[in-house]
Design a protein around this motif. Structure first.
Motif, short mmCIF file in Angstrom:
data_model
loop_
_atom_site.label_atom_id
_atom_site.label_comp_id
_atom_site.label_asym_id
_atom_site.label_seq_id
_atom_site.Cartn_x
_atom_site.Cartn_y
_atom_site.Cartn_z
N ASN A 93 10.61 14.49 -6.13
CA ASN A 93 10.57 15.41 -6.55
C ASN A 93 11.87 16.22 -6.68
OD1 ASN A 93 10.89 16.19 -4.02
ND2 ASN A 93 9.00 16.05 -4.01
N THR A 94 11.97 17.10 -7.34
CA THR A 94 12.93 18.05 -7.58
C THR A 94 13.59 18.56 -6.22
OG1 THR A 94 11.79 20.24 -8.40
CG2 THR A 94 12.68 18.49 -9.68
N GLN A 98 13.88 12.79 -3.05
CA GLN A 98 15.35 13.23 -4.93
C GLN A 98 16.21 12.21 -4.78
OE1 GLN A 98 17.82 16.25 -4.13
NE2 GLN A 98 16.75 17.38 -4.89
N SER A 132 13.32 14.23 -11.82
CA SER A 132 12.52 15.07 -11.93
C SER A 132 10.86 14.35 -12.25
CB SER A 132 12.53 15.71 -13.58
OG SER A 132 12.52 14.73 -14.69
N ASN A 133 10.89 13.50 -11.44
CA ASN A 133 9.85 12.56 -11.57
C ASN A 133 9.95 11.06 -10.70
OD1 ASN A 133 10.32 11.95 -14.12
ND2 ASN A 133 8.77 11.99 -15.21
N GLU A 164 18.07 14.16 -14.94
CA GLU A 164 17.69 16.16 -15.34
C GLU A 164 19.23 16.01 -15.40
OE1 GLU A 164 14.07 17.57 -15.89
OE2 GLU A 164 13.60 16.34 -16.62
#
Length: 186
Positions: A93-94, A98, A132-133, A164
């Motif tokens: 996740n962010t 990470q 982000s995923n 990203e």
């Protein structure tokens, strides 16, 4: 007939102008596949945070996987904690789990940069992309075994990730962060 020829020429001219005027913008060349470095790791047992990282000193870039997990250990104390059948899967996740790509203005020492609670100063990150995923999979395979110890090969693989940052998005279906060997006393 003459109208069809004129229309065909107009369509061709329009299509040619469209192709000429289309721009992909600035070509940004970021490759997360070809970093030349060894997989390293460290952990902070106080808050169950872990990091696997690869640093390419030749081009001042790093890839790192930072995550929190209460059941994972970098070097398990005994064989029962290692599953060679199923990988440990971490959802990215962010915020807390990470995968990060970074470029630096100078070379870095990975242990000093990633493993200290306060990173060294004087290092500027010139480019950063954050997942982000996706998922990270940590898998083990037994390499050798004796009466006193067992050696495992550990592989860290990232799957279906999107990195990203700063108007850039890079999608990777699969990326092997690296592998290392760990030896555990029997």
């Amino acid at each position: 007939m003459k109208i069809n020829i004129i229309m065909n020429r107009l369509y061709f001219l329009f299509f040619a102008l469209l192709l000429i005027n289309c721009s992909e913008g600035d070509l940004i060349e970021i490759s997360v596949d070809d970093l030349n470095g060894d997989l390293e790791n460290c952990s902070n047992e106080n808050d169950n945070t872990f990091v696997f990282f690869v640093i390419d000193q030749d081009i001042n870039r790093s890839l790192s996987l930072n995550f929190t997990d209460t059941s994972f250990e970098i070097i398990p104390e005994n064989v029962s904690e290692i599953s060679i059948d199923e990988p440990t899967v971490i959802t990215l996740n962010t915020t807390s789990n990470q995968f990060i790509y970074r470029e630096f203005d100078t070379s870095i020492n990975g242990t000093e940069y990633f493993c200290n609670s306060i990173p060294v100063s004087g290092i500027t990150v010139t480019q950063e992309l954050i997942s982000s995923n996706g998922t990270a999979e940590i898998s083990y395979m037994e390499v050798t075994s004796s009466t006193t110890e067992t050696t495992y090969s550990r592989t860290v693989t990232l799957k279906d990730i999107t990195l990203e940052g700063n108007g850039i998005a890079i999608r990777k279906q699969s990326l092997v962060l690296g592998l290392d060997n760990i030896t555990i006393p029997n």
